[in-house]
Design an enzyme around this catalytic site. Structure first.
Site, PDB file in Angstrom:
ATOM      1  N   CYS A  87       0.833  -1.192   0.000  1.00 48.13           N
ATOM      2  CA  CYS A  87       0.000   0.000   0.000  1.00 48.13           C
ATOM      3  C   CYS A  87       0.876   1.254   0.000  1.00 48.13           C
ATOM      4  O   CYS A  87       1.339   1.694   1.057  1.00 48.13           O
ATOM      5  CB  CYS A  87      -0.935  -0.010   1.207  1.00 48.13           C
ATOM      6  SG  CYS A  87      -1.994   1.435   1.259  1.00 48.13           S
TER       7      CYS A  87
ATOM      8  N   CYS B 220      -0.413   4.133   1.973  1.00 53.60           N
ATOM      9  CA  CYS B 220      -0.271   3.994   3.431  1.00 53.60           C
ATOM     10  C   CYS B 220       1.161   4.289   3.862  1.00 53.60           C
ATOM     11  O   CYS B 220       1.395   4.950   4.862  1.00 53.60           O
ATOM     12  CB  CYS B 220      -0.568   2.574   3.896  1.00 53.60           C
ATOM     13  SG  CYS B 220      -1.957   1.799   3.130  1.00 53.60           S
ATOM     14  N   ASP B 221       2.130   3.754   3.126  1.00 48.21           N
ATOM     15  CA  ASP B 221       3.499   3.715   3.632  1.00 48.21           C
ATOM     16  C   ASP B 221       4.489   4.586   2.870  1.00 48.21           C
ATOM     17  O   ASP B 221       5.645   4.714   3.285  1.00 48.21           O
ATOM     18  CB  ASP B 221       4.008   2.259   3.617  1.00 48.21           C
ATOM     19  CG  ASP B 221       3.140   1.363   4.483  1.00 48.21           C
ATOM     20  OD1 ASP B 221       2.644   1.855   5.521  1.00 48.21           O
ATOM     21  OD2 ASP B 221       2.941   0.192   4.137  1.00 48.21           O
TER      22      ASP B 221
END
Ligand code: NDP
Length: 306
Positions: free
Chosen positions: A134, A137-138
């Site tokens: 992701c 997300c990261d």
């Protein structure tokens, strides 16, 4: 054996929204959280595109809030995994964690989807230490660093362009000599100066040390190998729906997503409804999942009234 009216399987935005609606309709839903309580959003940091949160909201916080809201109206939330379900007759016979038996008059399936991984041992070893599925997300953790994205679809292109805005350089590792993504997405990638597309390359191994990922060993289709130095290795090779439980009992599409009657949550089995990513290979958003959880709850309520 315990008899329940509405069983909800899954605890992402679809499952909890279905719970809020069915609980408010006094259907005493029982929700089983599954192996990843809170679902995929718990692996996200900030959610900025869910309407009603002008400042954004932390993924874990949103799931905790949804859980609390479902509880407030009386949802019975239980930890545990549904390990077997018999859809041949109603009430449906269900086994939890291989031991507990119960029966349910109606079931809402909101088991979601999971990101696909390549299946390399080194990829598993560095998961959370540089390997991620992701980028949104990261990606933040790799600001001004070099990273790679595996895949050539719309997701890979979207993630690569997103990462390119944060990172110094982004390699796209694409196994075919072309991108599968839509023309518009391809153009975005080719227009972005710090993305290098490595066509006809496969990953042999993710490389790293105690600090996490340091590189990847790649092999071109003609056999030539090369190493790239990267700190982040992002997978964007698709998702698979969590429908193993229903295989052979329910109408699924070629990729395993649950087929529903257009515009509804109704599946091929009367009394069984589907919501969220488990039936949606296209949109896969928190807001669309929540909306489809609402649809499933209303369909379920009408079914039980009959
Ligand atoms: P896709 O299935 O479209 O693409 C997956 C990509 O990963 C392909 O390039 C595929 O290669 C590659 N791949 C699969 N397995 C491997 C493997 N083992 N090793 C290396 N590469 C691999 O998935 P997406 O998640 O990209 O998209 C899913 C759906 O969501 C699509 O319908 C897409 O259009 C949609 N979507 C739309 C967006 C938008 O419009 N903004 C954004 C994101 C997704 P190959 O081509 O060789 O099979």
């Amino acid at each position: 054996m315990e008899h329940i009216k509405v069983l909800i399987i899954g605890s992402g935005p679809a499952g909890f929204t279905a719970a809020i609606y069915t609980a408010r309709a006094n259907l005493q839903p029982v929700l089983y959280e599954g192996i990843e309580p809170g679902g995929q959003l718990t692996t996200t940091t900030e959610i900025e595109n869910f309407p009603g949160y002008p400042e954004g909201v932390d993924g874990n916080q949103m799931m905790a809030d949804l859980r609390r809201q479902a509880e407030r109206f009386g949802t019975d939330i239980r930890s545990g995994q549904i390990t077997r379900i018999d859809l041949s007759k109603r009430p449906f016979h269900v086994t939890v964690d291989g031991t507990t038996e119960l029966e349910a008059e109606a079931v809402i399936v909101a088991t979601g989807a999971s990101a696909k991984y390549l299946g390399l041992p080194s990829e598993t070893k560095f998961r959370g230490q540089g390997v991620s599925a992701c980028a949104t997300c990261d990606g933040f953790f790799y600001r001004k660093k070099d990273v790679a994205v595996v895949g050539g679809g719309d997701t890979a292109c979207e993630e690569a362009t997103y990462l390119a805005s944060l990172c110094r350089k982004v390699y796209m590792i694409v196994r075919k000599p072309y991108l599968r993504a839509s023309k518009a997405m391809q153009e975005r990638v080719f227009r972005t100066g710090n993305i290098e597309v490595l066509f006809e390359h496969n990953t042999v191994e993710v490389l790293g040390d105690d600090s996490g990922v340091t590189g990847a060993l790649l092999r071109r289709t003609d056999g030539e190998e090369r190493t790239i130095e990267i700190s982040g290795f992002f997978l964007a090779i698709g998702h698979h729906p969590n429908t193993e439980l229903f295989a052979g009992q329910l109408d699924l599409d070629a990729e395993g997503y649950i087929r529903t009657e257009p515009g509804t949550s109704k599946t091929s089995i009367e009394g069984l409804f589907a919501a969220g990513d488990v039936k949606d290979p296209h949109y896969r958003q928190a807001i669309t999942a929540a909306g489809s959880g609402c649809i499933a709850a209303l369909d379920c309520e009408r079914f039980l009234l009959k």
